[in-house]
Design a protein around this motif. Sequence first.
Motif, PDB file in Angstrom:
ATOM      1  N   LEU A  27       0.841  -1.190   0.000  1.00 26.74           N
ATOM      2  CA  LEU A  27       0.000   0.000   0.000  1.00 26.74           C
ATOM      3  C   LEU A  27       0.873   1.236   0.000  1.00 26.74           C
ATOM      4  N   GLU A  28       0.325   2.344  -0.510  1.00 21.38           N
ATOM      5  CA  GLU A  28       1.054   3.608  -0.520  1.00 21.38           C
ATOM      6  C   GLU A  28       0.087   4.747  -0.230  1.00 21.38           C
ATOM      7  N   TRP A  29       0.481   5.623   0.696  1.00 23.31           N
ATOM      8  CA  TRP A  29      -0.327   6.789   1.044  1.00 23.31           C
ATOM      9  C   TRP A  29       0.405   8.035   0.590  1.00 23.31           C
ATOM     10  N   ILE A  82      -4.866   6.885  -0.669  1.00 22.75           N
ATOM     11  CA  ILE A  82      -4.312   5.564  -0.379  1.00 22.75           C
ATOM     12  C   ILE A  82      -4.481   4.689  -1.618  1.00 22.75           C
ATOM     13  N   GLU A  83      -3.417   3.959  -1.940  1.00 19.52           N
ATOM     14  CA  GLU A  83      -3.438   3.074  -3.114  1.00 19.52           C
ATOM     15  C   GLU A  83      -3.082   1.667  -2.717  1.00 19.52           C
ATOM     16  N   GLU A 141      -2.065   7.495  12.359  1.00 22.17           N
ATOM     17  CA  GLU A 141      -3.113   8.492  12.133  1.00 22.17           C
ATOM     18  C   GLU A 141      -2.788   9.251  10.854  1.00 22.17           C
ATOM     19  N   LEU A 142      -3.825   9.506  10.060  1.00 23.02           N
ATOM     20  CA  LEU A 142      -3.639  10.192   8.785  1.00 23.02           C
ATOM     21  C   LEU A 142      -4.522  11.433   8.711  1.00 23.02           C
ATOM     22  N   PRO A 143      -4.009  12.505   8.099  1.00 23.32           N
ATOM     23  CA  PRO A 143      -4.773  13.738   7.975  1.00 23.32           C
ATOM     24  C   PRO A 143      -5.631  13.817   6.711  1.00 23.32           C
ATOM     25  N   MET A 188       4.209   7.797   1.734  1.00 22.49           N
ATOM     26  CA  MET A 188       4.596   6.873   2.794  1.00 22.49           C
ATOM     27  C   MET A 188       4.168   5.471   2.383  1.00 22.49           C
ATOM     28  N   GLY A 189       5.105   4.539   2.408  1.00 24.42           N
ATOM     29  CA  GLY A 189       4.808   3.160   2.057  1.00 24.42           C
ATOM     30  C   GLY A 189       4.870   2.225   3.243  1.00 24.42           C
TER      31      GLY A 189
END
Length: 172
Positions: free
Chosen positions: A41-43, A65-66, A59-61, A51-52
């Motif tokens: 996954l990658e954000w 996401i892939e 926690e994400l703002p 970020m991988g």
Amino acid sequence: PVTWLLATVAAAAVVVAAAFYLRPPDAEQPIAQITGLSGSLEWTGDGGRVMGDLSVGTELPGGTIEGMTPSSWFELEFLDGSTVTISGTSTLTFSDYGQKKLHLKAGKVSANVKPQPANKPMLLYTRSAMLEVVGTQFEVQSELAATILSVNQGTVRITRLSDDKKVDVRAS
């Protein structure tokens, strides 16, 4: 001199207060937390930060996401307890500035949405439709020219973007 000093302090206080109240929403405030994931996954966040090495509890703002492989999956829980899960090679962009907005660019998402604030349903966009979700369980699959919706509980209003036709889809 004292009057001038007091005027300067008052002016500074007004400037600080105005800057605080007029600033744009802080894009770096967490709006959701990763509650499950598997596979590659990658954000991507604000400013192109990538970020991988994601993990449960991060926690994400908001951001994108892939799922990079057919076996990838990712579950996200918003602050209100609503959850969304992508699976396979999917791409989902998410934000929450008082109203959750998701963009499923490709792939599959399932969600369990808690009741949303009045007049602020969760909005989920695909290439061909917009879904308004007040509080329900559903799954969506987005393909190039079609959106497939399955409602497990509650009702989802779907609007076809090509002609603005709206339909309320109830659980069967």
